[in-house]
Design a protein around this motif. Sequence first.
Motif, PDB file in Angstrom:
ATOM      1  N   LEU A 193     -20.272  17.833  27.970  1.00 44.79           N
ATOM      2  CA  LEU A 193     -18.877  18.289  28.141  1.00 44.79           C
ATOM      3  C   LEU A 193     -18.662  19.652  29.009  1.00 44.79           C
ATOM      4  N   ALA A 194     -16.987  19.720  28.520  1.00 45.41           N
ATOM      5  CA  ALA A 194     -16.310  21.302  29.255  1.00 45.41           C
ATOM      6  C   ALA A 194     -16.805  21.778  28.151  1.00 45.41           C
ATOM      7  N   ASN A 195     -16.649  22.931  29.047  1.00 42.79           N
ATOM      8  CA  ASN A 195     -16.999  24.230  27.523  1.00 42.79           C
ATOM      9  C   ASN A 195     -15.945  24.626  27.995  1.00 42.79           C
ATOM     10  N   ARG A 196     -16.026  25.777  26.368  1.00 40.43           N
ATOM     11  CA  ARG A 196     -14.998  26.515  26.256  1.00 40.43           C
ATOM     12  C   ARG A 196     -13.793  27.262  27.528  1.00 40.43           C
ATOM     13  N   TRP A 197     -14.649  27.932  28.595  1.00 40.02           N
ATOM     14  CA  TRP A 197     -13.365  28.110  29.771  1.00 40.02           C
ATOM     15  C   TRP A 197     -12.382  26.958  30.416  1.00 40.02           C
ATOM     16  N   ARG A 235     -26.158  16.106  21.265  1.00 43.52           N
ATOM     17  CA  ARG A 235     -25.963  15.036  22.772  1.00 43.52           C
ATOM     18  C   ARG A 235     -25.817  13.643  22.682  1.00 43.52           C
ATOM     19  N   THR A 236     -26.217  13.532  21.160  1.00 43.24           N
ATOM     20  CA  THR A 236     -25.418  12.180  20.703  1.00 43.24           C
ATOM     21  C   THR A 236     -24.071  12.299  20.437  1.00 43.24           C
ATOM     22  N   ILE A 237     -23.620  13.058  19.554  1.00 46.30           N
ATOM     23  CA  ILE A 237     -22.333  12.686  19.846  1.00 46.30           C
ATOM     24  C   ILE A 237     -21.165  13.335  20.312  1.00 46.30           C
ATOM     25  N   GLY A 238     -22.072  13.598  21.666  1.00 45.90           N
ATOM     26  CA  GLY A 238     -20.617  14.301  22.945  1.00 45.90           C
ATOM     27  C   GLY A 238     -20.720  12.843  23.160  1.00 45.90           C
ATOM     28  N   GLU A 239     -22.168  12.165  23.330  1.00 46.28           N
ATOM     29  CA  GLU A 239     -21.688  11.044  24.101  1.00 46.28           C
ATOM     30  C   GLU A 239     -21.104   9.930  23.775  1.00 46.28           C
ATOM     31  N   ARG A 240     -20.789   9.903  21.914  1.00 46.32           N
ATOM     32  CA  ARG A 240     -19.874   8.714  21.442  1.00 46.32           C
ATOM     33  C   ARG A 240     -18.723   9.325  21.171  1.00 46.32           C
ATOM     34  N   LEU A 241     -18.416  10.829  21.216  1.00 43.38           N
ATOM     35  CA  LEU A 241     -17.157  11.196  21.320  1.00 43.38           C
ATOM     36  C   LEU A 241     -16.156  11.163  23.252  1.00 43.38           C
ATOM     37  N   ASN A 242     -17.231  11.303  24.145  1.00 47.58           N
ATOM     38  CA  ASN A 242     -16.843  11.033  25.546  1.00 47.58           C
ATOM     39  C   ASN A 242     -16.826   9.265  25.691  1.00 47.58           C
ATOM     40  N   ALA A 243     -17.681   8.519  25.327  1.00 48.34           N
ATOM     41  CA  ALA A 243     -17.102   7.225  25.040  1.00 48.34           C
ATOM     42  C   ALA A 243     -15.388   6.713  24.502  1.00 48.34           C
ATOM     43  N   ILE A 244     -15.350   7.728  23.545  1.00 49.46           N
ATOM     44  CA  ILE A 244     -14.278   6.571  23.160  1.00 49.46           C
ATOM     45  C   ILE A 244     -12.746   7.159  23.304  1.00 49.46           C
TER      46      ILE A 244
END
Length: 356
Positions: free
Chosen positions: A196-200, A248-257
């Motif tokens: 995912l994108a980082n803080r910067w 990683r799993t949460i990042g993938e789920r959030l990115n999908a929706i």
Amino acid sequence: MTMVQAERPPIDETSLRELVETLRSRAERLESLDKLVSALKQEAEHHYQLADSLKHGLELVQQIVEEREAFFSLSLDMLCIATTSGYFHKINRAFERTLGYTQEELLSRSFLEFVHPEDLEKTKQEVDKLRMGIDTISFDNRYQHKDGGYRWLNWTTPAPIPGSNFLYAVARDVTEQRLRDERTLYLASHDDLTGLANRWRFNEELKASFARLKRHSNRQFAVLVLDLDQFKPINDTYGHQAGDIVLRTIGERLNAIKRETDVLCRLGGDEFALLAPDADAGEAGMIAERMRKEIILPISIGETDVIVDVSIGIAMAKEHSGDTNDLLKLADDAMYQAKRGKENSVLCNQADVNTD
């Protein structure tokens, strides 16, 4: 008997003068002939020297041509002579090595046919500039390889001399460099664990959103800060590798929706953030509920399923200006209020940013 010697007839003075004039005339002609012969000899010598010089010059020209051809054919750089009408006139072996085509294939088609569709218009514009006498210095575009892929080429091309339509160009394959640069830029703007994108990157997107607010006072956007609940026990019980799987799993789920225009980032640790352009408070609340429903679904770690919850804080940015740090702090404060308000649940507190 006495011999009587015959007397010579007297020479007429006029005849004598004529004889003298005749001899003088012949002498002058002989002298002129001598001068002519001498001049012809000198001219012949000059021609011999000129012929020798010309022969030497031709040998030198031949040597230069051979050296140029050797340089042209053996150069590691891609060298070509092309025309402003869009065709290669002459190319070296480096073109074949780089693009996989034969010389015949490259010479038989317009070079614009090899250019990536996304780079075609800017390539045409660059050729137009060359026609107008403007040099091309360090111009990048993509050329199709025979295998169907594309290679990034960097071009340097002086404008043709007046009255000529020939272009003498040098190109270099910079594909690996471009890939390294893109990879470096990606790593600089993305979280290594989740992708995912980082803080910067998130802060840069926030700055751009505030800049749009200044131009369009009727615009608004929401920032959501998410902090996982019950994540630390998973790390303590199953180890950091299990924790990485959860993140990683949460990042993938959030990115999908998320919406296409939303920017999702991992701020660090077990904290995430979402920038929702043009979302009002009601839409931001619905986005938060959708994210929570995805997060609380069981996550498999080997043969074990684990469940985490999340606390979410929302801050709304409106009006003409704002500050990225202030907005993030407001969303962060709202998230902690949600965490304190009811354990393992979502309580979205909203804060407006209206600084002028």
